[in-house]
Design a protein around this motif. Structure first.
Motif, PDB file in Angstrom:
ATOM      1  N   ARG A 137      19.319   2.307  22.332  1.00 11.31           N
ATOM      2  CA  ARG A 137      19.680   3.535  22.342  1.00 11.31           C
ATOM      3  C   ARG A 137      20.975   3.849  22.970  1.00 11.31           C
ATOM      4  NH1 ARG A 137      15.028   6.697  21.529  1.00 11.31           N
ATOM      5  NH2 ARG A 137      12.975   5.450  21.746  1.00 11.31           N
ATOM      6  N   LEU A 158      23.414   3.582  19.881  1.00 13.25           N
ATOM      7  CA  LEU A 158      23.054   4.925  18.985  1.00 13.25           C
ATOM      8  C   LEU A 158      23.720   5.954  19.631  1.00 13.25           C
ATOM      9  CD1 LEU A 158      19.315   4.113  17.618  1.00 13.25           C
ATOM     10  CD2 LEU A 158      21.744   3.938  16.465  1.00 13.25           C
ATOM     11  N   SER A 161      23.434   1.424  11.443  1.00 14.47           N
ATOM     12  CA  SER A 161      22.144   1.249  10.835  1.00 14.47           C
ATOM     13  C   SER A 161      21.300  -0.089  11.371  1.00 14.47           C
ATOM     14  CB  SER A 161      22.511   0.880   9.457  1.00 14.47           C
ATOM     15  OG  SER A 161      23.077  -0.146   9.259  1.00 14.47           O
ATOM     16  N   ARG A 206      19.547   1.196  14.605  1.00 16.54           N
ATOM     17  CA  ARG A 206      18.259   1.798  13.823  1.00 16.54           C
ATOM     18  C   ARG A 206      17.119   0.953  13.723  1.00 16.54           C
ATOM     19  NH1 ARG A 206      18.229   6.965  15.693  1.00 16.54           N
ATOM     20  NH2 ARG A 206      20.431   7.653  15.456  1.00 16.54           N
ATOM     21  N   HIS A 256      13.155   5.957  12.883  1.00 15.98           N
ATOM     22  CA  HIS A 256      14.398   4.938  13.162  1.00 15.98           C
ATOM     23  C   HIS A 256      14.244   4.220  11.804  1.00 15.98           C
ATOM     24  CE1 HIS A 256      15.463   6.750  16.947  1.00 15.98           C
ATOM     25  NE2 HIS A 256      14.110   6.424  17.221  1.00 15.98           N
ATOM     26  N   MET A 283      15.513   6.250   9.027  1.00 15.51           N
ATOM     27  CA  MET A 283      16.886   6.421   8.978  1.00 15.51           C
ATOM     28  C   MET A 283      17.696   5.110   8.604  1.00 15.51           C
ATOM     29  SD  MET A 283      19.415   8.612  10.001  1.00 15.51           S
ATOM     30  CE  MET A 283      18.802   9.750  11.074  1.00 15.51           C
ATOM     31  N   ALA A 284      17.156   3.948   9.131  1.00 17.72           N
ATOM     32  CA  ALA A 284      17.939   2.679   9.006  1.00 17.72           C
ATOM     33  C   ALA A 284      17.872   2.436   7.129  1.00 17.72           C
ATOM     34  CB  ALA A 284      17.303   1.723   9.697  1.00 17.72           C
TER      35      ALA A 284
END
Length: 115
Positions: A69, A72, A79, A82, A101, A104-105
């Protein structure tokens, strides 16, 4: 326990030592070296990402989640962080938290799951 060794040397020397421990699959030891290094250079993603990986591989999943976290926060489009966060949440039995997550990756890497 004496932790002097883990903090000994320049940041570059400690980074190299941490990488050696990580490559030798001594993940908990790598984390001990990296935790202070990551705090010393809070603007750098690489030490914190390797710390998260060391935590993940040594089954320190709460710490891995926290470190990811932080990565990020520094770089929201990282990526691999994530992906790792998604996998960490899955390992903690939190698939609903993991799903966004992982999506998103996949979006960041262009991995659509299509051949």
């Amino acid at each position: 326990m004496d932790t002097t060794y883990y903090g000994h040397g320049t940041p570059a020397e400690r980074w190299e030592r941490a990488r050696l421990f990580f490559d030798a699959k001594e993940y908990a030891t790598a984390a001990r070296v990296l935790v202070t290094l990551a705090d010393e250079v809070p603007e750098q993603v690489a030490p914190r990402l390797l710390l998260a990986r060391a935590y993940y591989h040594s089954a320190q999943l709460g710490r891995a989640e926290a470190a990811l976290r932080e990565v990020l926060e520094l770089d929201p489009v990282e990526s691999y962080a994530r992906l790792m966060l998604g996998r960490t949440l899955q390992r903690q039995g939190r698939p609903d938290d993991a799903r966004p997550h992982l999506r998103m990756a996949a979006a960041l890497t262009g991995d659509t799951g299509q051949p």
